[in-house]
Design a protein around this motif. Structure first.
Motif, PDB file in Angstrom:
ATOM      1  N   VAL A  98     109.632 -56.197  60.926  1.00  0.00           N
ATOM      2  CA  VAL A  98     110.237 -57.537  60.883  1.00  0.00           C
ATOM      3  C   VAL A  98     110.611 -57.994  62.281  1.00  0.00           C
ATOM      4  N   ARG A  99     111.196 -57.109  63.058  1.00  0.00           N
ATOM      5  CA  ARG A  99     111.570 -57.460  64.432  1.00  0.00           C
ATOM      6  C   ARG A  99     110.350 -57.863  65.241  1.00  0.00           C
ATOM      7  N   ASP A 100     109.264 -57.099  65.133  1.00  0.00           N
ATOM      8  CA  ASP A 100     108.072 -57.396  65.930  1.00  0.00           C
ATOM      9  C   ASP A 100     107.437 -58.720  65.534  1.00  0.00           C
ATOM     10  N   VAL A 101     107.454 -59.045  64.244  1.00  0.00           N
ATOM     11  CA  VAL A 101     106.949 -60.341  63.803  1.00  0.00           C
ATOM     12  C   VAL A 101     107.740 -61.464  64.473  1.00  0.00           C
ATOM     13  N   CYS A 102     109.049 -61.305  64.506  1.00  0.00           N
ATOM     14  CA  CYS A 102     109.898 -62.352  65.079  1.00  0.00           C
ATOM     15  C   CYS A 102     109.739 -62.466  66.596  1.00  0.00           C
ATOM     16  N   THR A 103     109.681 -61.337  67.277  1.00  0.00           N
ATOM     17  CA  THR A 103     109.563 -61.407  68.734  1.00  0.00           C
ATOM     18  C   THR A 103     108.201 -61.926  69.158  1.00  0.00           C
ATOM     19  N   SER A 104     107.174 -61.710  68.350  1.00  0.00           N
ATOM     20  CA  SER A 104     105.875 -62.291  68.690  1.00  0.00           C
ATOM     21  C   SER A 104     105.924 -63.803  68.559  1.00  0.00           C
ATOM     22  N   ALA A 105     106.674 -64.308  67.583  1.00  0.00           N
ATOM     23  CA  ALA A 105     106.837 -65.760  67.449  1.00  0.00           C
ATOM     24  C   ALA A 105     107.596 -66.338  68.641  1.00  0.00           C
ATOM     25  N   GLU A 107     107.258 -65.500  71.610  1.00  0.00           N
ATOM     26  CA  GLU A 107     106.330 -65.626  72.735  1.00  0.00           C
ATOM     27  C   GLU A 107     105.702 -67.015  72.805  1.00  0.00           C
ATOM     28  N   TRP A 108     105.574 -67.699  71.658  1.00  0.00           N
ATOM     29  CA  TRP A 108     104.953 -69.027  71.682  1.00  0.00           C
ATOM     30  C   TRP A 108     105.905 -70.151  71.300  1.00  0.00           C
ATOM     31  N   GLY A 109     107.217 -69.883  71.436  1.00  0.00           N
ATOM     32  CA  GLY A 109     108.150 -70.999  71.398  1.00  0.00           C
ATOM     33  C   GLY A 109     109.221 -70.992  70.339  1.00  0.00           C
ATOM     34  N   VAL A 110     109.192 -70.047  69.394  1.00  0.00           N
ATOM     35  CA  VAL A 110     110.241 -70.001  68.375  1.00  0.00           C
ATOM     36  C   VAL A 110     111.518 -69.436  68.982  1.00  0.00           C
ATOM     37  N   GLU A 111     112.610 -70.156  68.812  1.00  0.00           N
ATOM     38  CA  GLU A 111     113.899 -69.716  69.339  1.00  0.00           C
ATOM     39  C   GLU A 111     114.875 -69.307  68.235  1.00  0.00           C
ATOM     40  N   ASN A 112     114.696 -69.898  67.056  1.00  0.00           N
ATOM     41  CA  ASN A 112     115.589 -69.626  65.931  1.00  0.00           C
ATOM     42  C   ASN A 112     114.768 -69.079  64.769  1.00  0.00           C
ATOM     43  N   VAL A 113     115.236 -68.009  64.163  1.00  0.00           N
ATOM     44  CA  VAL A 113     114.513 -67.447  63.022  1.00  0.00           C
ATOM     45  C   VAL A 113     115.493 -67.133  61.904  1.00  0.00           C
ATOM     46  N   ARG A 132     120.832 -58.445  64.602  1.00  0.00           N
ATOM     47  CA  ARG A 132     121.597 -58.058  65.782  1.00  0.00           C
ATOM     48  C   ARG A 132     120.667 -57.772  66.965  1.00  0.00           C
ATOM     49  N   GLU A 133     119.567 -57.070  66.715  1.00  0.00           N
ATOM     50  CA  GLU A 133     118.629 -56.754  67.793  1.00  0.00           C
ATOM     51  C   GLU A 133     117.977 -58.010  68.350  1.00  0.00           C
ATOM     52  N   LEU A 134     117.558 -58.915  67.482  1.00  0.00           N
ATOM     53  CA  LEU A 134     116.920 -60.142  67.948  1.00  0.00           C
ATOM     54  C   LEU A 134     117.882 -60.971  68.791  1.00  0.00           C
ATOM     55  N   THR A 135     119.148 -60.956  68.399  1.00  0.00           N
ATOM     56  CA  THR A 135     120.149 -61.751  69.100  1.00  0.00           C
ATOM     57  C   THR A 135     120.552 -61.132  70.431  1.00  0.00           C
ATOM     58  N   THR A 136     120.837 -59.840  70.412  1.00  0.00           N
ATOM     59  CA  THR A 136     121.401 -59.205  71.608  1.00  0.00           C
ATOM     60  C   THR A 136     120.348 -58.705  72.586  1.00  0.00           C
ATOM     61  N   GLU A 137     119.156 -58.369  72.088  1.00  0.00           N
ATOM     62  CA  GLU A 137     118.141 -57.787  72.957  1.00  0.00           C
ATOM     63  C   GLU A 137     116.979 -58.729  73.274  1.00  0.00           C
ATOM     64  N   HIS A 138     116.812 -59.787  72.468  1.00  0.00           N
ATOM     65  CA  HIS A 138     115.651 -60.650  72.649  1.00  0.00           C
ATOM     66  C   HIS A 138     116.008 -62.121  72.833  1.00  0.00           C
ATOM     67  N   GLY A 139     117.292 -62.430  72.868  1.00  0.00           N
ATOM     68  CA  GLY A 139     117.730 -63.780  73.192  1.00  0.00           C
ATOM     69  C   GLY A 139     117.401 -64.836  72.164  1.00  0.00           C
ATOM     70  N   MET A 140     117.164 -64.447  70.915  1.00  0.00           N
ATOM     71  CA  MET A 140     116.880 -65.403  69.859  1.00  0.00           C
ATOM     72  C   MET A 140     118.163 -65.708  69.078  1.00  0.00           C
TER      73      MET A 140
END
Length: 272
Positions: A98-105, A107-113, A132-140
């Motif tokens: 799930v995390r990898d799906v979100c972080t790949s998005a 890459e092309w402009g998704v900021e909120n998931v 928590r990981e998407l927020t604290t480690e990936h800036g989403m």
């Protein structure tokens, strides 16, 4: 299938990369339906936990213009493996996927998931970790949206059964509203739960569950011969319609607020 030239297209699976490139100029929010493929009693199909969040997310996308990602079909369901057709993956595998799906998005402009979770209660802990990981480690900006929470006001108002846990009043009502052709009400059967719940735990979605707990496949097999827990026979399409509208309205409010944060002149972002 929408018109490929339509300006209102929002389902990512139906879009070309050029359409995605244009879309993220207008919205940076993506809904990701997350569920599982598992048994849902004698009266409903294996795909309930994906069908529900995807249909609700689609209604939100129609109202808001945000993006709708293809769903994640496999989840954490070891307790349902006592019936054939259930798939399950390890908790860590699920979180990473799930995390990898979100972080790949991202890459092309998704900021909120928004992770719209149809397999609520059981895989809530995993999705909370992903958020928590998407927020604290990936800036989403990431949010876990369990359906059981966003339709709670309607569900507690319309319910008539004492226990609704799995494939019973709530899920069956939702499916009657969203996919009535997939529900076999003539095969629905009430399954009473035993009066052996420990303190701070209950066999009900809105029960006094103040501590984290889980069921094993062996325990589920002992609890239910059909696969459901609770009474699906009291489910109605009318109840489902109220719950769907409650969920769609609540999630739409969050998506609209995120759109305001992403607006170039947002006072929240600029600090004005």
């Amino acid at each position: 299938m929408p018109d490929a030239d339509s300006d209102s297209i929002y389902r990512l699976a139906d879009m070309t990369w050029q359409q995605v490139e244009a879309a993220v100029e207008e919205t940076q929010t993506m809904l990701l339906p997350v569920g599982s493929t598992e048994q849902h009693g004698h009266h409903m199909p294996l795909g309930v936990d994906v069908y529900m969040p995807e249909a609700i997310a689609e209604r939100v996308a129609e109202r808001t213009g945000c993006l709708l990602a293809p769903p994640i079909w496999y989840g954490v369901s070891p307790h349902h493996t006592f019936k054939p057709g259930t798939f399950t993956v390890e908790s860590e595998t699920f979180q990473h996927y799930v995390r990898d799906v979100c972080t790949s998005a991202a890459e092309w402009g998704v900021e909120n998931v928004l992770l719209v979770n149809g397999h609520y209660l059981v895989q809530d802990p995993e999705l909370d970790v992903v958020v928590r990981e998407l927020t604290t480690e990936h800036g989403m900006r990431a949010f876990h949206v369990p359906l059981i929470s966003v339709f709670q006001d309607a569900a507690t108002t319309v319910r008539t059964s004492d226990v609704s846990f799995h494939a019973s009043e709530f899920e069956t009502s939702l499916m009657l509203e969203l996919f009535p052709d997939l529900v076999q009400m003539d095969r629905a059967e009430a399954v009473d739960v035993p009066d052996d719940a420990l303190p701070l735990t209950e066999y009900d979605a809105y029960g006094d569950n103040r501590v984290g707990w889980a069921l094993s496949a062996e325990r589920m097999n002992a609890l239910t011969h059909t696969g459901n827990l609770g009474d699906p026979t009291v489910a109605t399409r009318e109840k489902g319609a109220e719950m769907v509208e409650d969920a769609v309205t609540n999630v739409t409010n969050l998506v609209d607020a995120l759109a305001g944060l992403n607006a170039p002149d947002s006072a929240v972002e600029t600090g004005e």
